[in-house]
Design a protein around this motif. Structure first.
Motif, PDB file in Angstrom:
ATOM      1  N   HIS A   1       0.711  -1.194   0.020  1.00 19.97           N
ATOM      2  CA  HIS A   1      -0.042  -0.158  -0.061  1.00 19.97           C
ATOM      3  C   HIS A   1       0.922   1.276  -0.234  1.00 19.97           C
ATOM      4  O   HIS A   1       0.536   2.361  -0.809  1.00 19.97           O
ATOM      5  N   GLN A   2       1.758   1.137   0.702  1.00 16.60           N
ATOM      6  CA  GLN A   2       2.943   2.349   0.696  1.00 16.60           C
ATOM      7  C   GLN A   2       3.430   2.800  -0.356  1.00 16.60           C
ATOM      8  O   GLN A   2       3.459   3.755  -1.024  1.00 16.60           O
ATOM      9  N   GLY A   3       4.116   1.612  -0.992  1.00 17.41           N
ATOM     10  CA  GLY A   3       4.512   1.718  -2.318  1.00 17.41           C
ATOM     11  C   GLY A   3       3.669   2.303  -3.429  1.00 17.41           C
ATOM     12  O   GLY A   3       4.005   2.677  -4.677  1.00 17.41           O
ATOM     13  N   SER A   4       2.271   1.958  -3.482  1.00 14.24           N
ATOM     14  CA  SER A   4       1.158   2.186  -4.253  1.00 14.24           C
ATOM     15  C   SER A   4       0.809   3.696  -4.215  1.00 14.24           C
ATOM     16  O   SER A   4      -0.402   4.178  -4.905  1.00 14.24           O
ATOM     17  N   SER A   5       1.081   4.245  -2.847  1.00 16.82           N
ATOM     18  CA  SER A   5       0.450   5.455  -2.563  1.00 16.82           C
ATOM     19  C   SER A   5       0.561   6.643  -3.500  1.00 16.82           C
ATOM     20  O   SER A   5       1.856   6.801  -3.816  1.00 16.82           O
ATOM     21  N   THR A   6      -0.397   7.538  -3.737  1.00 12.58           N
ATOM     22  CA  THR A   6      -0.171   8.703  -4.518  1.00 12.58           C
ATOM     23  C   THR A   6      -0.069   9.896  -3.681  1.00 12.58           C
ATOM     24  O   THR A   6      -0.788  10.875  -3.988  1.00 12.58           O
ATOM     25  N   ASP A   7       0.873   9.479  -2.824  1.00 16.31           N
ATOM     26  CA  ASP A   7       1.139  11.028  -1.721  1.00 16.31           C
ATOM     27  C   ASP A   7       2.159  11.876  -2.663  1.00 16.31           C
ATOM     28  O   ASP A   7       2.450  11.604  -3.862  1.00 16.31           O
ATOM     29  N   VAL A   8       2.345  13.058  -2.145  1.00 17.34           N
ATOM     30  CA  VAL A   8       3.239  14.020  -2.899  1.00 17.34           C
ATOM     31  C   VAL A   8       4.662  13.610  -3.090  1.00 17.34           C
ATOM     32  O   VAL A   8       5.084  13.620  -4.325  1.00 17.34           O
ATOM     33  N   ALA A   9       5.180  12.744  -2.169  1.00 17.60           N
ATOM     34  CA  ALA A   9       6.500  12.206  -2.506  1.00 17.60           C
ATOM     35  C   ALA A   9       6.584  11.385  -3.476  1.00 17.60           C
ATOM     36  O   ALA A   9       7.539  11.409  -4.429  1.00 17.60           O
ATOM     37  N   HIS A  10       5.782  10.347  -3.684  1.00 16.59           N
ATOM     38  CA  HIS A  10       5.610   9.488  -4.693  1.00 16.59           C
ATOM     39  C   HIS A  10       5.422   9.939  -6.019  1.00 16.59           C
ATOM     40  O   HIS A  10       5.977   9.564  -7.116  1.00 16.59           O
ATOM     41  N   LEU A  11       4.520  10.734  -6.083  1.00 19.00           N
ATOM     42  CA  LEU A  11       4.064  11.788  -7.155  1.00 19.00           C
ATOM     43  C   LEU A  11       5.286  12.382  -7.980  1.00 19.00           C
ATOM     44  O   LEU A  11       5.324  12.544  -9.026  1.00 19.00           O
TER      45      LEU A  11
END
Length: 272
Positions: free
Chosen positions: A112-122
């Motif tokens: 879930h954390q690796g698929s999260s569309t948070d600002v850091a991942h975006l």
């Protein structure tokens, strides 16, 4: 032009047809058809034999005779040939739901954390997280959004096709995600939010489902489409008023509005 002869009889001035015997005392008048003889017979082509048609081939569907639609409840569910996109997408979501249910909790959290569309991942891997975040259903296959996704995507794909349905879903998912995460990044940049907000866990299909509901409402009959839109929109507004997760709730409202904005294209696609 008619004229009188010496005996006072009226003649037409037209000569007798060549080859036709004229009896004495009988005069020909223009416009009088002569009798057809055997040589003038018109040949009629033979009529081809048409094989008899069975009653099954001439049967007319009940819908065409009565003018009423025949209810087919099984069309509410996706099939591999009728709705390939929805069928495949639901199969993938079923697999990820089983993983989330039965896999090790630490592994599930990492996924879930690796698929999260948070600002850091975006900022690092935007395309990857925008795709993978839509492969999870929050709450599993028994959640309300899973049921709505199954019914709405099936109905939408039967009306506008698989690729266009995927486009509507992706449009709502991507635009609503960016519309909620970009303000978070700007708020952190100016100091209104803490740095931990850049890693806010954000995944699921809810934005795409909301956009699909909005698009489908414009393709249904008014007596059904408007109640669907009002009931679903009322639920989203109620969640927003409750203020439990304002960023996600605002994203749902915006995704629904994005789906409504696709009405001109969706209706044109349906006519095509």
């Amino acid at each position: 032009m008619e004229r009188a002869d010496a005996s006072g009889d009226v003649t037409t001035g037209s000569p007798a047809p060549s080859g036709a015997p004229v009896a004495e005392g009988v005069r020909l008048l223009d416009g009088m058809p002569r009798q057809r003889g055997p040589a003038d017979a018109v040949s009629v082509p033979p009529v081809p034999m048409v094989p008899p048609v069975s009653p099954a081939e001439t049967a007319v569907p009940d819908e065409a005779v009565t003018g009423k639609r025949v209810l087919r409840p099984w069309r509410l569910l996706p099939t591999p040939t009728g709705t390939p996109f929805t069928f495949t997408f639901v199969a993938v979501l079923l697999v990820t739901a089983l993983v989330a249910e039965y896999a090790d909790p630490a592994l599930v959290h990492a996924l879930h954390q690796g698929s999260s569309t948070d600002v850091a991942h975006l900022l690092r891997t935007p395309v990857f997280v925008l795709v993978t975040s839509a492969l999870w259903v929050v709450g599993g296959v028994a959640s309300p959004y899973a049921v709505v996704l199954l019914l709405v995507l099936t109905a939408l794909e039967r009306r506008i096709g698989g690729l266009r349905t995927a486009g509507v879903f992706a449009l709502g998912h991507v635009l609503a995600t960016l519309a909620t995460e970009v303000p978070v990044g700007l708020a952190v940049l100016v100091g209104w939010l803490p740095g931990s907000s850049l890693h806010r866990l954000d995944y699921g299909v809810s934005f795409g489902v909301a956009a699909s509901v909005g698009a489908l409402a414009g393709l249904l009959r008014p007596w059904l489409g408007w109640p669907v839109l009002l009931v679903f929109g009322g639920m989203l507004v109620g969640d927003l008023i409750a203020y439990t997760d304002p960023m996600t709730n605002w994203g749902h409202v915006m995704a629904l509005a994005i789906g409504v904005a696709t009405w001109p294209w969706a209706r044109r696609w349906r006519r095509v």
